[in-house]
Enzyme design. Structure first.
Site, PDB file in Angstrom:
ATOM      1  N   ASN A 162     -79.356  56.477  16.040  1.00  0.00           N
ATOM      2  CA  ASN A 162     -79.123  57.912  16.148  1.00  0.00           C
ATOM      3  C   ASN A 162     -80.449  58.525  16.582  1.00  0.00           C
ATOM      4  O   ASN A 162     -81.344  58.711  15.763  1.00  0.00           O
ATOM      5  CB  ASN A 162     -78.670  58.473  14.788  1.00  0.00           C
ATOM      6  CG  ASN A 162     -78.541  59.983  14.795  1.00  0.00           C
ATOM      7  OD1 ASN A 162     -78.596  60.608  15.862  1.00  0.00           O
ATOM      8  ND2 ASN A 162     -78.366  60.562  13.622  1.00  0.00           N
ATOM      9  N   LYS A 220     -81.066  61.428  17.496  1.00  0.00           N
ATOM     10  CA  LYS A 220     -81.216  62.857  17.158  1.00  0.00           C
ATOM     11  C   LYS A 220     -81.742  63.609  18.388  1.00  0.00           C
ATOM     12  O   LYS A 220     -81.415  63.240  19.505  1.00  0.00           O
ATOM     13  CB  LYS A 220     -82.106  63.023  15.914  1.00  0.00           C
ATOM     14  CG  LYS A 220     -81.595  62.126  14.768  1.00  0.00           C
ATOM     15  CD  LYS A 220     -82.187  62.423  13.433  1.00  0.00           C
ATOM     16  CE  LYS A 220     -81.609  61.445  12.405  1.00  0.00           C
ATOM     17  NZ  LYS A 220     -82.028  61.764  11.043  1.00  0.00           N
ATOM     18  N   HIS A 275     -72.577  64.216  10.686  1.00  0.00           N
ATOM     19  CA  HIS A 275     -73.911  63.883  10.194  1.00  0.00           C
ATOM     20  C   HIS A 275     -74.404  64.995   9.261  1.00  0.00           C
ATOM     21  O   HIS A 275     -74.124  66.172   9.492  1.00  0.00           O
ATOM     22  CB  HIS A 275     -74.879  63.708  11.369  1.00  0.00           C
ATOM     23  CG  HIS A 275     -76.180  63.123  10.952  1.00  0.00           C
ATOM     24  ND1 HIS A 275     -77.178  63.886  10.390  1.00  0.00           N
ATOM     25  CD2 HIS A 275     -76.628  61.844  10.968  1.00  0.00           C
ATOM     26  CE1 HIS A 275     -78.199  63.098  10.094  1.00  0.00           C
ATOM     27  NE2 HIS A 275     -77.893  61.857  10.434  1.00  0.00           N
ATOM     28  N   GLU A 313     -77.128  66.423   8.968  1.00  0.00           N
ATOM     29  CA  GLU A 313     -77.892  67.498   9.622  1.00  0.00           C
ATOM     30  C   GLU A 313     -76.967  68.522  10.258  1.00  0.00           C
ATOM     31  O   GLU A 313     -77.269  69.712  10.294  1.00  0.00           O
ATOM     32  CB  GLU A 313     -78.876  66.891  10.646  1.00  0.00           C
ATOM     33  CG  GLU A 313     -80.045  66.224   9.931  1.00  0.00           C
ATOM     34  CD  GLU A 313     -80.668  65.062  10.686  1.00  0.00           C
ATOM     35  OE1 GLU A 313     -80.426  64.895  11.895  1.00  0.00           O
ATOM     36  OE2 GLU A 313     -81.409  64.283  10.037  1.00  0.00           O
ATOM     37  N   GLU A 338     -74.721  57.778   4.204  1.00  0.00           N
ATOM     38  CA  GLU A 338     -76.111  58.209   4.350  1.00  0.00           C
ATOM     39  C   GLU A 338     -76.479  59.179   3.240  1.00  0.00           C
ATOM     40  O   GLU A 338     -76.166  60.369   3.318  1.00  0.00           O
ATOM     41  CB  GLU A 338     -76.307  58.908   5.705  1.00  0.00           C
ATOM     42  CG  GLU A 338     -76.045  58.011   6.896  1.00  0.00           C
ATOM     43  CD  GLU A 338     -76.812  58.472   8.130  1.00  0.00           C
ATOM     44  OE1 GLU A 338     -77.469  57.621   8.729  1.00  0.00           O
ATOM     45  OE2 GLU A 338     -76.785  59.663   8.463  1.00  0.00           O
ATOM     46  N   GLY A 356     -84.812  60.195   6.885  1.00  0.00           N
ATOM     47  CA  GLY A 356     -86.073  60.664   7.458  1.00  0.00           C
ATOM     48  C   GLY A 356     -87.180  60.867   6.439  1.00  0.00           C
ATOM     49  O   GLY A 356     -88.229  61.427   6.746  1.00  0.00           O
ATOM     50  N   SER A 398     -83.534  55.900   6.351  1.00  0.00           N
ATOM     51  CA  SER A 398     -84.800  55.159   6.344  1.00  0.00           C
ATOM     52  C   SER A 398     -84.607  53.642   6.380  1.00  0.00           C
ATOM     53  O   SER A 398     -85.383  52.895   5.790  1.00  0.00           O
ATOM     54  CB  SER A 398     -85.663  55.566   5.146  1.00  0.00           C
ATOM     55  OG  SER A 398     -85.956  56.961   5.210  1.00  0.00           O
TER      56      SER A 398
END
Ligand code: PGA
Length: 255
Positions: A13, A15, A98, A100, A170, A176, A216
Site C-alpha cells: 500500500n 499510500k 483503510h 486512514e 490492521e 506507520g 508495521s
C-alpha cells in the site's frame, strides 16, 4: 483448518507516495526480485501511477491495485473514481475501508459496504481493511468491533463474490508507528475474522479465505507473523516503498 488451501497475498500500500517516474523505477526494481514468488504480489499505487504500473507489470507476476473506489458508476462526484474506470485501465485489486480513509475522509462501515459491492460488480478483487484503535483495544472491544466491521462490509455479498475478497486486519495503533502487533495478537484477531466468515458463509469458505495482517510489517517480523495459522499474507505500507524490503516479505510468504 488447512492453511495450505489458501493463497498468500502480499500487497504493498504505497499510500500517497511516488510520482509516476518513481513508480516506474520501484516496479522495475521489484520485478526481478519477486519473479517466481510462491504468493500473490500486488502493488496498490496512487491513482496517477496506475497506468504506468499496469504497463510496467504487464507479463509479470505483479498485479496492480488502487487504494479506493467510489460506489457510483458515474456522475456528479467530484474527485472520485469509479470501479469501471479502474478495470478499464487493467487494475485488478482495490483496497477498501483503510483506516486512514475511515479516520480522515469520513468513510463508514456503510460506505465501505457500498464501495465493496460496486468493486465486486465491476470485477475487481477487494482488500477489505478492518481494525481497532488503541483505545478500543484497551476497552476490550477488539473482537466485537472487527466482527461488526466485517459483517457490515460483507452485507449482501454472495459466497461466490466472497472468493474475490480478502481481509486485511490492521490494528490502527500499529500502522506507520513501528509498533507491530505481536504474532499472538495478530493471530487472535485473524482467527476471529475467520470465525465470522464461517458463521456468515460456511466452514469451507472460511478455510479458503485469505486474511492478511497489516501494521508495521517488515522484513524482520514477517516470518513470525506469516507463520501464524490464520495469517495468510500482509498489507505493507512503509516497507513496500523499497524494493529489497518488500521483496524480503514476499520471500517470507513464499517459504
Ligand atoms: P505500515 O502501513 O506498514 O506503514 O504500518 C500498513 C497499512 O496502512 O496498510
Amino acid at each position: 483448518m488447512n492453511k495450505a488451501k489458501r493463497k498468500a497475498v502480499i500487497a504493498g500500500n504505497w499510500k500517497m507516495n511516488k510520482n509516476a517516474a518513481e513508480a516506474a523505477e520501484l516496479i522495475s526494481a521489484l520485478i526481478p526480485e519477486v519473479a517466481g514468488a510462491d504468493c500473490e504480489v500486488v502493488v496498490c499505487t496512487p491513482f496517477t501511477d496506475l497506468p504506468i504500473a499496469v504497463s510496467k507489470t504487464a507479463g509479470t507476476n505483479i498485479a496492480v491495485g488502487a487504494q479506493n473506489v467510489h460506489f457510483e458508476k458515474s456522475g456528479a462526484f467530484t474527485g472520485e473514481i469509479s470501479a469501471e474506470m479502474l478495470t478499464e485501465l487493467g487494475v485488478q485489486y482495490v483496497i477498501i475501508g483503510h483506516s486512514e480513509r475511515r479516520q480522515y475522509f469520513g468513510e463508514t462501515d456503510v460506505t465501505v459496504n457500498k464501495r465493496l459491492k460496486a468493486a465486486l460488480a465491476a470485477g475487481l478483487k477487494v482488500i477489505l481493511c478492518v481494525g481497532e484503535s488503541l483505545e478500543q483495544r484497551q476497552q476490550g472491544v477488539t473482537a466485537e468491533l472487527v466482527a461488526m466491521q466485517t459483517k457490515i462490509a460483507l452485507g449482501g455479498v454472495s459466497a461466490e463474490e466472497l472468493k474475490h475478497v480478502i481481509i486485511a486486519y490492521e490494528p490502527i495503533w500499529a500502522i506507520g508507528t513501528g509498533l507491530t502487533a505481536t504474532a499472538e495478537q495478530a493471530e487472535e484477531v485473524c482467527a476471529v475474522i475467520r470465525g465470522v466468515i464461517a458463521s456468515l458463509y460456511s466452514e469451507a469458505d472460511a478455510e479458503t479465505f485469505t486474511i492478511q495482517y497489516g501494521g508495521s510489517m517488515n522484513a524482520k517480523n514477517a516470518d513470525e507473523l506469516l507463520a501464524q495459522p490464520d495469517v495468510d499474507g500482509g498489507l505493507i505500507g512503509g516497507a513496500s516503498l523499497k524494493a529489497p524490503d518488500f521483496a524480503a516479505i514476499v520471500r517470507a510468504a513464499s517459504r
